[in-house]
Design a protein around this motif. Structure first.
Motif, PDB file in Angstrom:
ATOM      1  N   SER A   6      -5.349 -30.095   2.280  1.00  0.00           N
ATOM      2  CA  SER A   6      -5.124 -28.453   2.348  1.00  0.00           C
ATOM      3  C   SER A   6      -6.293 -28.049   1.864  1.00  0.00           C
ATOM      4  O   SER A   6      -6.004 -26.400   1.385  1.00  0.00           O
ATOM      5  CB  SER A   6      -3.941 -28.005   2.472  1.00  0.00           C
ATOM      6  N   ASN A   7      -6.807 -28.318   0.652  1.00  0.00           N
ATOM      7  CA  ASN A   7      -8.239 -27.315  -0.297  1.00  0.00           C
ATOM      8  C   ASN A   7      -7.104 -26.086  -1.212  1.00  0.00           C
ATOM      9  O   ASN A   7      -7.362 -25.238  -1.548  1.00  0.00           O
ATOM     10  CB  ASN A   7      -8.388 -26.622   0.851  1.00  0.00           C
ATOM     11  N   GLY A   8      -5.632 -26.382  -0.908  1.00  0.00           N
ATOM     12  CA  GLY A   8      -4.919 -25.765  -2.492  1.00  0.00           C
ATOM     13  C   GLY A   8      -3.567 -25.136  -0.837  1.00  0.00           C
ATOM     14  O   GLY A   8      -2.675 -24.879  -1.802  1.00  0.00           O
ATOM     15  N   ARG A   9      -3.422 -25.041  -0.032  1.00  0.00           N
ATOM     16  CA  ARG A   9      -3.099 -24.134   1.119  1.00  0.00           C
ATOM     17  C   ARG A   9      -1.790 -24.652   0.813  1.00  0.00           C
ATOM     18  O   ARG A   9      -0.686 -23.829   0.954  1.00  0.00           O
ATOM     19  CB  ARG A   9      -3.783 -24.112   2.435  1.00  0.00           C
ATOM     20  N   TYR A  10      -1.443 -25.779   0.770  1.00  0.00           N
ATOM     21  CA  TYR A  10       0.094 -26.018   0.659  1.00  0.00           C
ATOM     22  C   TYR A  10       0.317 -26.571  -0.646  1.00  0.00           C
ATOM     23  O   TYR A  10      -0.870 -27.459  -1.083  1.00  0.00           O
ATOM     24  CB  TYR A  10       0.209 -27.649   1.598  1.00  0.00           C
ATOM     25  N   LYS A  11       1.217 -26.677  -1.289  1.00  0.00           N
ATOM     26  CA  LYS A  11       1.752 -26.623  -3.230  1.00  0.00           C
ATOM     27  C   LYS A  11       2.264 -28.200  -2.995  1.00  0.00           C
ATOM     28  O   LYS A  11       3.634 -27.967  -2.747  1.00  0.00           O
ATOM     29  CB  LYS A  11       2.473 -25.853  -3.291  1.00  0.00           C
ATOM     30  N   SER A  12       1.488 -28.697  -4.162  1.00  0.00           N
ATOM     31  CA  SER A  12       2.582 -30.247  -3.832  1.00  0.00           C
ATOM     32  C   SER A  12       4.334 -29.516  -4.872  1.00  0.00           C
ATOM     33  O   SER A  12       3.289 -29.050  -6.139  1.00  0.00           O
ATOM     34  CB  SER A  12       1.675 -30.697  -4.708  1.00  0.00           C
ATOM     35  N   ALA A  13       5.206 -29.723  -4.294  1.00  0.00           N
ATOM     36  CA  ALA A  13       6.270 -28.967  -5.539  1.00  0.00           C
ATOM     37  C   ALA A  13       6.600 -29.451  -6.944  1.00  0.00           C
ATOM     38  O   ALA A  13       6.999 -30.209  -6.852  1.00  0.00           O
ATOM     39  CB  ALA A  13       7.322 -29.737  -4.299  1.00  0.00           C
ATOM     40  N   GLU A  14       6.236 -28.571  -7.940  1.00  0.00           N
ATOM     41  CA  GLU A  14       6.816 -28.730  -9.037  1.00  0.00           C
ATOM     42  C   GLU A  14       7.876 -28.963  -8.802  1.00  0.00           C
ATOM     43  O   GLU A  14       8.612 -27.632  -9.299  1.00  0.00           O
ATOM     44  CB  GLU A  14       6.434 -28.204 -10.396  1.00  0.00           C
ATOM     45  N   VAL A  24      22.906 -29.808   0.503  1.00  0.00           N
ATOM     46  CA  VAL A  24      23.431 -29.779   1.890  1.00  0.00           C
ATOM     47  C   VAL A  24      24.070 -31.245   2.648  1.00  0.00           C
ATOM     48  O   VAL A  24      22.934 -32.365   2.861  1.00  0.00           O
ATOM     49  CB  VAL A  24      22.387 -28.962   2.396  1.00  0.00           C
ATOM     50  N   PRO A  25      25.161 -31.577   3.018  1.00  0.00           N
ATOM     51  CA  PRO A  25      25.790 -32.533   3.006  1.00  0.00           C
ATOM     52  C   PRO A  25      24.832 -33.348   4.146  1.00  0.00           C
ATOM     53  O   PRO A  25      24.806 -32.080   5.443  1.00  0.00           O
ATOM     54  CB  PRO A  25      27.090 -32.463   4.082  1.00  0.00           C
ATOM     55  N   GLY A  26      24.625 -34.300   4.339  1.00  0.00           N
ATOM     56  CA  GLY A  26      23.143 -34.762   5.709  1.00  0.00           C
ATOM     57  C   GLY A  26      22.619 -34.024   5.573  1.00  0.00           C
ATOM     58  O   GLY A  26      21.394 -34.759   6.709  1.00  0.00           O
ATOM     59  N   ALA A  27      21.858 -33.074   4.850  1.00  0.00           N
ATOM     60  CA  ALA A  27      20.355 -32.867   5.152  1.00  0.00           C
ATOM     61  C   ALA A  27      19.791 -34.478   3.955  1.00  0.00           C
ATOM     62  O   ALA A  27      20.285 -34.728   3.007  1.00  0.00           O
ATOM     63  CB  ALA A  27      20.493 -31.924   4.493  1.00  0.00           C
ATOM     64  N   LEU A  28      18.191 -34.416   4.543  1.00  0.00           N
ATOM     65  CA  LEU A  28      17.007 -34.720   3.631  1.00  0.00           C
ATOM     66  C   LEU A  28      16.365 -33.549   2.847  1.00  0.00           C
ATOM     67  O   LEU A  28      15.990 -32.537   3.417  1.00  0.00           O
ATOM     68  CB  LEU A  28      16.099 -36.060   4.120  1.00  0.00           C
ATOM     69  N   VAL A  29      15.852 -33.940   1.741  1.00  0.00           N
ATOM     70  CA  VAL A  29      14.498 -32.979   1.768  1.00  0.00           C
ATOM     71  C   VAL A  29      13.644 -33.608   1.052  1.00  0.00           C
ATOM     72  O   VAL A  29      13.113 -34.996   0.890  1.00  0.00           O
ATOM     73  CB  VAL A  29      15.059 -32.618  -0.217  1.00  0.00           C
ATOM     74  N   ILE A  30      12.540 -32.600   1.798  1.00  0.00           N
ATOM     75  CA  ILE A  30      11.490 -33.188   2.028  1.00  0.00           C
ATOM     76  C   ILE A  30      10.160 -32.590   1.242  1.00  0.00           C
ATOM     77  O   ILE A  30      10.735 -31.153   0.461  1.00  0.00           O
ATOM     78  CB  ILE A  30      10.805 -32.679   3.172  1.00  0.00           C
ATOM     79  N   ASN A  31       9.623 -33.338   0.222  1.00  0.00           N
ATOM     80  CA  ASN A  31       8.374 -32.400  -0.389  1.00  0.00           C
ATOM     81  C   ASN A  31       6.819 -32.834  -0.914  1.00  0.00           C
ATOM     82  O   ASN A  31       7.035 -33.702   0.017  1.00  0.00           O
ATOM     83  CB  ASN A  31       9.071 -32.004  -1.536  1.00  0.00           C
ATOM     84  N   ILE A  32       5.947 -31.797  -0.756  1.00  0.00           N
ATOM     85  CA  ILE A  32       5.030 -31.731  -0.540  1.00  0.00           C
ATOM     86  C   ILE A  32       4.661 -32.078  -1.987  1.00  0.00           C
ATOM     87  O   ILE A  32       4.443 -32.169  -3.134  1.00  0.00           O
ATOM     88  CB  ILE A  32       4.141 -30.227   0.018  1.00  0.00           C
ATOM     89  N   GLY A  33       3.079 -33.761  -1.900  1.00  0.00           N
ATOM     90  CA  GLY A  33       2.837 -34.158  -2.647  1.00  0.00           C
ATOM     91  C   GLY A  33       1.530 -34.035  -2.931  1.00  0.00           C
ATOM     92  O   GLY A  33       0.718 -32.359  -2.279  1.00  0.00           O
ATOM     93  N   ASP A  34       1.180 -34.423  -4.312  1.00  0.00           N
ATOM     94  CA  ASP A  34      -0.435 -33.616  -4.289  1.00  0.00           C
ATOM     95  C   ASP A  34      -1.333 -33.975  -3.411  1.00  0.00           C
ATOM     96  O   ASP A  34      -2.391 -33.323  -3.676  1.00  0.00           O
ATOM     97  CB  ASP A  34      -1.137 -34.398  -6.079  1.00  0.00           C
ATOM     98  N   THR A  35      -1.155 -35.083  -3.005  1.00  0.00           N
ATOM     99  CA  THR A  35      -2.547 -35.889  -1.670  1.00  0.00           C
ATOM    100  C   THR A  35      -2.250 -34.339  -0.652  1.00  0.00           C
ATOM    101  O   THR A  35      -3.727 -33.940  -0.053  1.00  0.00           O
ATOM    102  CB  THR A  35      -1.934 -37.247  -1.079  1.00  0.00           C
ATOM    103  N   LEU A  36      -1.321 -33.950  -0.066  1.00  0.00           N
ATOM    104  CA  LEU A  36      -1.107 -32.972   0.943  1.00  0.00           C
ATOM    105  C   LEU A  36      -2.281 -32.136   0.336  1.00  0.00           C
ATOM    106  O   LEU A  36      -2.962 -30.733   1.220  1.00  0.00           O
ATOM    107  CB  LEU A  36       0.196 -32.504   0.938  1.00  0.00           C
ATOM    108  N   GLN A  37      -1.841 -31.289  -1.248  1.00  0.00           N
ATOM    109  CA  GLN A  37      -2.556 -30.055  -1.555  1.00  0.00           C
ATOM    110  C   GLN A  37      -3.521 -30.309  -1.592  1.00  0.00           C
ATOM    111  O   GLN A  37      -4.327 -29.365  -1.309  1.00  0.00           O
ATOM    112  CB  GLN A  37      -1.854 -29.811  -2.724  1.00  0.00           C
ATOM    113  N   ILE A  38      -4.365 -31.412  -1.719  1.00  0.00           N
ATOM    114  CA  ILE A  38      -6.043 -31.934  -1.519  1.00  0.00           C
ATOM    115  C   ILE A  38      -6.857 -31.581  -0.603  1.00  0.00           C
ATOM    116  O   ILE A  38      -7.569 -30.742  -0.019  1.00  0.00           O
ATOM    117  CB  ILE A  38      -6.129 -33.149  -2.900  1.00  0.00           C
TER     118      ILE A  38
END
Length: 370
Positions: free
Chosen positions: A286-294, A270-284
């Motif tokens: 959040s105890n698995g609630r948030y998913k690190s993006a494969e 998307v022009p001008g957009a940035l992609v944000i993705n969750i990493g392993d640290t945030l999955q840990i």
């Protein structure tokens, strides 16, 4: 004398050891993909089978501080829980800066091979700058069709002294602009867990910052290769600028409206957009609630692609584990506490293999327990 691309050792020495990279190989002229880069069939990305994520509207970050705050926060949380990825617009980053960043990446990789090779591990003038190719080429059964330069931030002075001249100023500006956005998003995600963290703890979770520039040269047969294999990021949050060519794929981990669990979707630029993705640290955390993006990256035969991620990573001495309030609410801890330096060592010590890196911290919970 040009290497023989039929000979594995000759190719490896030319591309990896001598620092010519995939681009150096492509520049010599290739009519077919060398055997070392041919992925097993189950790892290949077939563009004809692509599902596009066009229905996933970018999130307008400018609304986070207004009357629509709760709606926007819910959209961020939902994306973190289902896909582990989202795109943002109105993020405060000047469009001119993003264009300059892509141009700087092309400038760096367009240099003569010996200029880039000066930043190889072991010869680089700084331990904070590394030029390389693939991920862990010594351990990979099939190499990735990618060259990169990685720049770890320690201070403005070090960045302006040691980062490559072709990109140091714009990369540093990109990093600085990103940090307010990263903190804002992270605070939203932590708050939705019912947890309050001190600013010092937030800073520790993103205390190590790294800007990478990735270059994916044209490939004679993209169906046989991958630019990056299946993996999740080890850190907290990743910010990614991709150009207009496309090729980023994310695996659906939780059911979406269309019932796509387990499928891969292409993230259209998307022009001008940035992609944000969750990493392993945030999955840990959040105890698995948030998913690190494969995710993974496809190559292309038409035009070389660049992308510029910022990895925000915990300080190496930081202890990472599920937040106690979340564990209390869930009734079980799904991950053990680890020193992040140990997690990082494990991550970089293995070839990409989906989300296998998370197994290092995972606690196996018996399904028969009551």
């Amino acid at each position: 004398m040009a290497p023989s691309f039929e000979d594995g050792n000759s190719l490896f020495n030319f591309v990896v050891r001598d620092g010519n990279g995939v681009k150096g190989m492509v520049d010599l002229g290739l009519s077919k993909v060398p055997e070392q880069y041919i992925q097993p069939p189950h790892e290949r990305i077939v563009k004809l089978n692509a599902i596009y994520a066009d229905e996933l509207s970018p999130i307008d970050l400018s609304k986070l501080d207004g009357p629509d705050h709760d709606q926007v926060a819910d959209a961020i949380v939902n994306a973190a829980e289902v896909l582990g990825f989202f795109q943002v617009v109105n993020h405060g980053m000047p469009v001119e800066l993003l264009e300059s960043l892509k141009n700087a990446a092309h400038d760096f990789f367009g240099q003569a091979p010996e200029k880039k090779a000066a930043y190889r591990k072991g010869v680089s003038p700084s331990p904070y700058v590394k030029y390389g190719t693939s991920f862990v080429p010594e351990k990979e059964k099939a190499l990735e069709w990618k060259d990169y330069v990685s720049m770890v931030y320690s201070s403005d002075v070090d960045a302006l002294t040691y980062w490559p001249n072709e990109c140091k100023e714009v990369a540093l500006e990109y990093l600085k602009f990103s940090m307010d956005m990263v903190k804002k998003i992270l605070k939203v995600l932590i708050a939705k867990l019912g947890v309050t963290l001190e600013d010092s703890k937030i800073d520790a979770l993103i205390g190590l910052r790294m800007v990478n520039m990735n270059f994916y040269p044209t490939c004679p047969d993209p169906e046989l290769t991958v630019g990056v294999g299946r993996h999740s990021d080890m850190g907290t949050l990743t910010v990614l600028l991709q150009d207009g060519i496309g090729g980023l794929y994310v695996k659906v981990e939780e059911d979406m409206d269309a019932g796509r669990k387990g499928e891969w979707i292409e993230i259209s630029p998307v022009p001008g957009a940035l992609v944000i993705n969750i990493g392993d640290t945030l999955q840990i955390l959040s105890n698995g609630r948030y998913k690190s993006a494969e995710h993974r990256v496809r190559t292309t035969s038409t035009k070389s692609r660049v992308s510029v991620p910022i990895f925000t990573i915990p300080k190496q001495t930081e202890r990472i584990g599920p937040l106690p309030e979340v564990v209390k609410n869930d009734g079980v801890a799904r991950y053990r506490e680890v020193v992040f330096e140990d997690y990082m060592t494990n991550f970089f010590g293995n070839a990409h293999a989906g989300k296998k890196s998370l197994e290092y911290a995972q606690i196996i919970i018996s399904s028969t327990s009551t």
